[in-house]
Design a protein around this motif. Structure first.
Motif, PDB file in Angstrom:
ATOM      1  N   THR A 224       0.842  -1.197   0.000  1.00  0.00           N
ATOM      2  CA  THR A 224       0.000   0.000   0.000  1.00  0.00           C
ATOM      3  C   THR A 224       0.879   1.249   0.000  1.00  0.00           C
ATOM      4  O   THR A 224       1.777   1.367   0.828  1.00  0.00           O
ATOM      5  CB  THR A 224      -0.918   0.025   1.230  1.00  0.00           C
ATOM      6  N   ALA A 225       0.602   2.153  -0.921  1.00  0.00           N
ATOM      7  CA  ALA A 225       1.404   3.379  -1.014  1.00  0.00           C
ATOM      8  C   ALA A 225       0.930   4.393   0.014  1.00  0.00           C
ATOM      9  O   ALA A 225      -0.205   4.888  -0.081  1.00  0.00           O
ATOM     10  CB  ALA A 225       1.294   3.965  -2.419  1.00  0.00           C
ATOM     11  N   PRO A 226       1.751   4.720   1.017  1.00  0.00           N
ATOM     12  CA  PRO A 226       1.332   5.707   2.016  1.00  0.00           C
ATOM     13  C   PRO A 226       1.464   7.119   1.460  1.00  0.00           C
ATOM     14  O   PRO A 226       2.221   7.360   0.520  1.00  0.00           O
ATOM     15  CB  PRO A 226       2.331   5.487   3.152  1.00  0.00           C
ATOM     16  N   GLN A 227       0.709   8.054   2.026  1.00  0.00           N
ATOM     17  CA  GLN A 227       0.861   9.464   1.662  1.00  0.00           C
ATOM     18  C   GLN A 227       1.263  10.229   2.910  1.00  0.00           C
ATOM     19  O   GLN A 227       0.518  10.300   3.879  1.00  0.00           O
ATOM     20  CB  GLN A 227      -0.422  10.034   1.065  1.00  0.00           C
ATOM     21  N   SER A 228       2.460  10.793   2.868  1.00  0.00           N
ATOM     22  CA  SER A 228       2.994  11.465   4.043  1.00  0.00           C
ATOM     23  C   SER A 228       2.284  12.783   4.299  1.00  0.00           C
ATOM     24  O   SER A 228       1.953  13.526   3.367  1.00  0.00           O
ATOM     25  CB  SER A 228       4.496  11.714   3.863  1.00  0.00           C
ATOM     26  N   GLN A 229       2.098  13.085   5.574  1.00  0.00           N
ATOM     27  CA  GLN A 229       1.578  14.385   6.006  1.00  0.00           C
ATOM     28  C   GLN A 229       2.680  15.197   6.683  1.00  0.00           C
ATOM     29  O   GLN A 229       2.411  16.267   7.232  1.00  0.00           O
ATOM     30  CB  GLN A 229       0.413  14.179   6.985  1.00  0.00           C
ATOM     31  N   ASN A 230       3.915  14.688   6.640  1.00  0.00           N
ATOM     32  CA  ASN A 230       4.998  15.306   7.418  1.00  0.00           C
ATOM     33  C   ASN A 230       6.286  15.492   6.616  1.00  0.00           C
ATOM     34  O   ASN A 230       7.382  15.386   7.146  1.00  0.00           O
ATOM     35  CB  ASN A 230       5.265  14.462   8.667  1.00  0.00           C
ATOM     36  N   GLY A 231       6.131  15.758   5.317  1.00  0.00           N
ATOM     37  CA  GLY A 231       7.285  16.139   4.515  1.00  0.00           C
ATOM     38  C   GLY A 231       8.098  15.004   3.939  1.00  0.00           C
ATOM     39  O   GLY A 231       9.176  15.242   3.391  1.00  0.00           O
ATOM     40  N   LEU A 232       7.619  13.769   4.040  1.00  0.00           N
ATOM     41  CA  LEU A 232       8.314  12.650   3.407  1.00  0.00           C
ATOM     42  C   LEU A 232       7.686  12.378   2.042  1.00  0.00           C
ATOM     43  O   LEU A 232       6.657  12.954   1.690  1.00  0.00           O
ATOM     44  CB  LEU A 232       8.236  11.407   4.294  1.00  0.00           C
ATOM     45  N   ILE A 233       8.301  11.506   1.268  1.00  0.00           N
ATOM     46  CA  ILE A 233       7.765  11.176  -0.044  1.00  0.00           C
ATOM     47  C   ILE A 233       7.544   9.676  -0.147  1.00  0.00           C
ATOM     48  O   ILE A 233       8.115   8.889   0.617  1.00  0.00           O
ATOM     49  CB  ILE A 233       8.704  11.661  -1.179  1.00  0.00           C
ATOM     50  N   THR A 234       6.695   9.290  -1.086  1.00  0.00           N
ATOM     51  CA  THR A 234       6.418   7.884  -1.341  1.00  0.00           C
ATOM     52  C   THR A 234       7.137   7.477  -2.613  1.00  0.00           C
ATOM     53  O   THR A 234       7.092   8.192  -3.616  1.00  0.00           O
ATOM     54  CB  THR A 234       4.904   7.644  -1.497  1.00  0.00           C
ATOM     55  N   THR A 235       7.785   6.339  -2.573  1.00  0.00           N
ATOM     56  CA  THR A 235       8.538   5.873  -3.732  1.00  0.00           C
ATOM     57  C   THR A 235       8.294   4.380  -3.904  1.00  0.00           C
ATOM     58  O   THR A 235       7.805   3.706  -2.993  1.00  0.00           O
ATOM     59  CB  THR A 235      10.040   6.185  -3.543  1.00  0.00           C
ATOM     60  N   ILE A 236       8.607   3.865  -5.080  1.00  0.00           N
ATOM     61  CA  ILE A 236       8.461   2.437  -5.318  1.00  0.00           C
ATOM     62  C   ILE A 236       9.746   1.738  -4.891  1.00  0.00           C
ATOM     63  O   ILE A 236      10.845   2.169  -5.243  1.00  0.00           O
ATOM     64  CB  ILE A 236       8.152   2.151  -6.798  1.00  0.00           C
ATOM     65  N   ALA A 237       9.603   0.685  -4.108  1.00  0.00           N
ATOM     66  CA  ALA A 237      10.766  -0.093  -3.660  1.00  0.00           C
ATOM     67  C   ALA A 237      11.212  -1.037  -4.773  1.00  0.00           C
ATOM     68  O   ALA A 237      10.466  -1.318  -5.720  1.00  0.00           O
ATOM     69  CB  ALA A 237      10.408  -0.874  -2.401  1.00  0.00           C
ATOM     70  N   ALA A 238      12.440  -1.536  -4.655  1.00  0.00           N
ATOM     71  CA  ALA A 238      12.939  -2.524  -5.626  1.00  0.00           C
ATOM     72  C   ALA A 238      12.112  -3.791  -5.504  1.00  0.00           C
ATOM     73  O   ALA A 238      11.922  -4.316  -4.403  1.00  0.00           O
ATOM     74  CB  ALA A 238      14.413  -2.812  -5.372  1.00  0.00           C
ATOM     75  N   ASN A 239      11.623  -4.277  -6.638  1.00  0.00           N
ATOM     76  CA  ASN A 239      10.700  -5.402  -6.630  1.00  0.00           C
ATOM     77  C   ASN A 239      11.113  -6.480  -7.608  1.00  0.00           C
ATOM     78  O   ASN A 239      11.751  -6.207  -8.636  1.00  0.00           O
ATOM     79  CB  ASN A 239       9.291  -4.928  -7.015  1.00  0.00           C
ATOM     80  N   LEU A 240      10.699  -7.695  -7.297  1.00  0.00           N
ATOM     81  CA  LEU A 240      10.805  -8.788  -8.244  1.00  0.00           C
ATOM     82  C   LEU A 240       9.582  -8.742  -9.165  1.00  0.00           C
ATOM     83  O   LEU A 240       8.569  -8.119  -8.830  1.00  0.00           O
ATOM     84  CB  LEU A 240      10.871 -10.120  -7.498  1.00  0.00           C
ATOM     85  N   PRO A 241       9.641  -9.371 -10.340  1.00  0.00           N
ATOM     86  CA  PRO A 241       8.490  -9.354 -11.252  1.00  0.00           C
ATOM     87  C   PRO A 241       7.224  -9.872 -10.584  1.00  0.00           C
ATOM     88  O   PRO A 241       7.259 -10.816  -9.794  1.00  0.00           O
ATOM     89  CB  PRO A 241       8.945 -10.288 -12.380  1.00  0.00           C
ATOM     90  N   GLY A 242       6.100  -9.223 -10.895  1.00  0.00           N
ATOM     91  CA  GLY A 242       4.818  -9.663 -10.380  1.00  0.00           C
ATOM     92  C   GLY A 242       4.443  -9.099  -9.031  1.00  0.00           C
ATOM     93  O   GLY A 242       3.380  -9.416  -8.492  1.00  0.00           O
ATOM     94  N   LYS A 243       5.290  -8.258  -8.450  1.00  0.00           N
ATOM     95  CA  LYS A 243       5.005  -7.701  -7.133  1.00  0.00           C
ATOM     96  C   LYS A 243       5.453  -6.248  -7.077  1.00  0.00           C
ATOM     97  O   LYS A 243       6.527  -5.909  -7.553  1.00  0.00           O
ATOM     98  CB  LYS A 243       5.735  -8.505  -6.044  1.00  0.00           C
ATOM     99  N   ILE A 244       4.607  -5.404  -6.502  1.00  0.00           N
ATOM    100  CA  ILE A 244       4.964  -4.009  -6.299  1.00  0.00           C
ATOM    101  C   ILE A 244       4.841  -3.703  -4.807  1.00  0.00           C
ATOM    102  O   ILE A 244       3.821  -3.999  -4.180  1.00  0.00           O
ATOM    103  CB  ILE A 244       4.047  -3.060  -7.092  1.00  0.00           C
ATOM    104  N   SER A 245       5.898  -3.150  -4.248  1.00  0.00           N
ATOM    105  CA  SER A 245       5.835  -2.659  -2.873  1.00  0.00           C
ATOM    106  C   SER A 245       6.385  -1.240  -2.850  1.00  0.00           C
ATOM    107  O   SER A 245       7.111  -0.820  -3.755  1.00  0.00           O
ATOM    108  CB  SER A 245       6.615  -3.572  -1.922  1.00  0.00           C
ATOM    109  N   TYR A 246       6.015  -0.524  -1.812  1.00  0.00           N
ATOM    110  CA  TYR A 246       6.327   0.895  -1.722  1.00  0.00           C
ATOM    111  C   TYR A 246       7.195   1.176  -0.505  1.00  0.00           C
ATOM    112  O   TYR A 246       7.299   0.364   0.416  1.00  0.00           O
ATOM    113  CB  TYR A 246       5.034   1.709  -1.642  1.00  0.00           C
ATOM    114  N   ALA A 247       7.806   2.348  -0.520  1.00  0.00           N
ATOM    115  CA  ALA A 247       8.618   2.777   0.617  1.00  0.00           C
ATOM    116  C   ALA A 247       8.333   4.240   0.909  1.00  0.00           C
ATOM    117  O   ALA A 247       8.047   5.032   0.002  1.00  0.00           O
ATOM    118  CB  ALA A 247      10.106   2.587   0.323  1.00  0.00           C
ATOM    119  N   LEU A 248       8.399   4.585   2.169  1.00  0.00           N
ATOM    120  CA  LEU A 248       8.351   5.973   2.609  1.00  0.00           C
ATOM    121  C   LEU A 248       9.796   6.444   2.712  1.00  0.00           C
ATOM    122  O   LEU A 248      10.642   5.734   3.259  1.00  0.00           O
ATOM    123  CB  LEU A 248       7.650   6.058   3.960  1.00  0.00           C
ATOM    124  N   GLU A 249      10.073   7.617   2.158  1.00  0.00           N
ATOM    125  CA  GLU A 249      11.475   8.061   2.087  1.00  0.00           C
ATOM    126  C   GLU A 249      11.634   9.490   2.586  1.00  0.00           C
ATOM    127  O   GLU A 249      10.823  10.367   2.291  1.00  0.00           O
ATOM    128  CB  GLU A 249      11.992   7.973   0.641  1.00  0.00           C
TER     129      GLU A 249
END
Length: 496
Positions: free
Chosen positions: A279-304
């Protein structure tokens, strides 16, 4: 059977090649610094041909110096400085302008125009980013606006855009024939352009239209662990099979595969990433959401959280201020002062990144007295790295409700024991440094190795990760809060 995986780590100040065996041990490393170009105050450029030539030369030097049989290399993984923007001719492979580096501030007026046009919220919701000159989108527009006739050529498909990974894959796959070149990037790098919809996994037409960027110039976007192309080395076709932006590669190399796991990389900047799952989070405190390194067939997100000037402040002490001869000297001289003596350095040399996102902020040294000496300045510079990371940790806790009690670390400044202990003290958490410090390159190698079957799965990758040193906090809370309060006062001063 192949014995090795080769990682190409193209960074902001140097290009490196690192060879890993099946046990994830580093067998060889070659590195070469290259030219930093500063045409005007706040502008930062690189020569794209020097980026490639330095990266290619360290790869070939590693093979030659360490007598590596090319056929023993199972695959190549690439990791790169993100956001840095290169445009080149499709027919010839020649750059049309210098690379505009992620640190460059020249496109701040374009960002302001996007905000005035009411696109700030769309950018946040669609790309996970905040409107800032840091990202690639406005850099592309600037080059199209300032090189005569270029936009029309781009519309015809004659001009290509890429972040550094795309540029390297293009050059490595082309060899002497641009017709063979492959124009691709991966999800992690695409998510740093401020043009990519991280939910639909496609380029966003509204932002392309707003910036007048032709879709025809953009690369195909693919998973981080996949066979992209082949490069010919001494007559042997080696697969390029892993690709991730440096910070997502480090998250993967640190085996942060589970939701809530976090790492901080102390490189030119400092970058704190937390795995947030599918699940892609949306920061309320000045951070950004980015896509993490993934294997084929899977998407995960990171807060940065992205800090523009981290370890670069030590280079500044060395190169511009001439207070130290070598970067490693900072640890010795910094510890000669028992404290910073009230001195704070806010290294906003390229504005402030997360959680402030202030393009107009400028660096300051504050709290100087008649008793301030070189050691105080050096220590304050080292401490500035940790304060910026603490700002990110606090923002991340507000966004997620999770208090990070163990932080995995890597990158050049993580070798500095003083900085790591001060980070533990100021952040009140355990700092865990792994045996393999080169986790950015390791992440790229692991992605490539998984894509070609060199390693079986992520469980095998995880089983080989080993910790080296743990730094535990020892500072009393009143002292910690007093120091952080002084830091925040200095930040307010640098923001005017």
């Amino acid at each position: 059977m192949p014995k090795f995986v080769l990682a190409l780590d193209q960074g902001t100040t140097s290009s490196r090649a690192i060879l890993f065996d099946h046990g994830q041990n580093i067998l060889a490393l070659e590195q070469k610094e290259y030219t930093q170009i500063y045409p005007r105050a706040g502008w930062v450029e690189h020569d794209p041909m020097e980026i490639f030539s330095s990266q290619y030369s360290v790869m070939m030097e590693l093979i030659a110096q360490h007598d590596i049989a090319v056929e023993d290399i199972a695959a190549i993984g690439i990791t790169n400085q993100r956001e840095t923007t290169i445009l080149w001719e499709k027919a010839s492979g020649k750059p049309v302008y210098n690379a505009i580096v992620w640190q460059c501030l020249r496109t701040a007026p374009i960002v302001e125009s996007l905000v005035k046009a009411g696109l700030a919220n769309h950018i946040r919701k669609t790309t996970g980013l905040v409107p800032d000159a840091y990202f690639s989108a406005t850099k592309i527009k600037w080059i199209l606006d300032n090189v005569e006739g270029l936009r029309e050529r781009a519309r015809k498909g004659e001009i290509l855009f890429g972040t550094v990974d795309s540029w390297l894959i293009w050059k490595l796959s082309a060899g002497n024939n641009p017709q063979k070149a492959v124009h691709v990037t991966d999800y992690t790098n695409a998510s740093r352009t401020m043009l990519f919809d991280i939910h639909k996994l496609d380029w966003d037409d509204a932002l392309l239209e707003a910036l007048d960027i032709p879709r025809a110039m953009l690369p195909q976007v693919r998973p981080s662990a996949e066979l992209y192309a082949y490069t010919n080395i001494q007559g042997v076709q080696i697969p390029i099979a892993g690709n991730a932006g440096d910070q997502q590669a480090a998250l993967f190399g640190q085996c942060c595969f589970e939701k809530g796991q976090a790492k901080n990389t102390y490189g030119t900047g400092s970058f704190l990433l937390m795995n947030c799952g599918e699940t892609a989070p949306q920061s309320q405190n000045g951070l950004i959401t980015t896509i993490a390194a993934n294997l084929p067939g899977k998407i995960s997100y990171a807060l940065e959280g992205s800090v523009f000037i981290g370890g670069a402040v030590i280079q500044w002490l060395r190169d511009e201020m001439r207070l130290i001869d070598e970067s490693a000297d900072s640890e010795y001289f910094g510890q000669k002062a028992s404290c910073c003596g009230g001195v704070y350095i806010v290294p906003a040399f390229a504005g402030l990144g997360a959680p402030y996102w202030d393009m107009e902020a400028r660096g300051i040294i504050t709290g100087i007295t008649r008793g301030t000496n070189r050691n105080h300045i050096i220590r304050a510079a080292e401490e500035s790295i940790t304060y910026q990371v603490e700002d990110l940790l606090r923002a991340m806790k507000k966004d997620t409700g999770l208090s990070i009690k163990e932080l995995l670390v890597d990158g050049g400044a993580s070798r500095n024991g003083f900085i790591m202990q001060f980070q533990a003290d100021i952040s009140d958490c355990s700092i865990i440094r792994p045996v393999i410090n080169e986790t950015t390159a390791l992440g790229a190698a692991c992605l490539a190795g998984l894509a070609v079957g060199f390693w079986k799965d992520i469980d095998e990758i995880k089983s080989r990760w080993k910790k080296d040193t743990v730094f535990k906090p020892s500072m009393e809370p009143p002292q910690r809060e007093k120091l952080i309060s002084g830091w925040h006062k200095a930040v307010r001063q640098c923001r005017g």
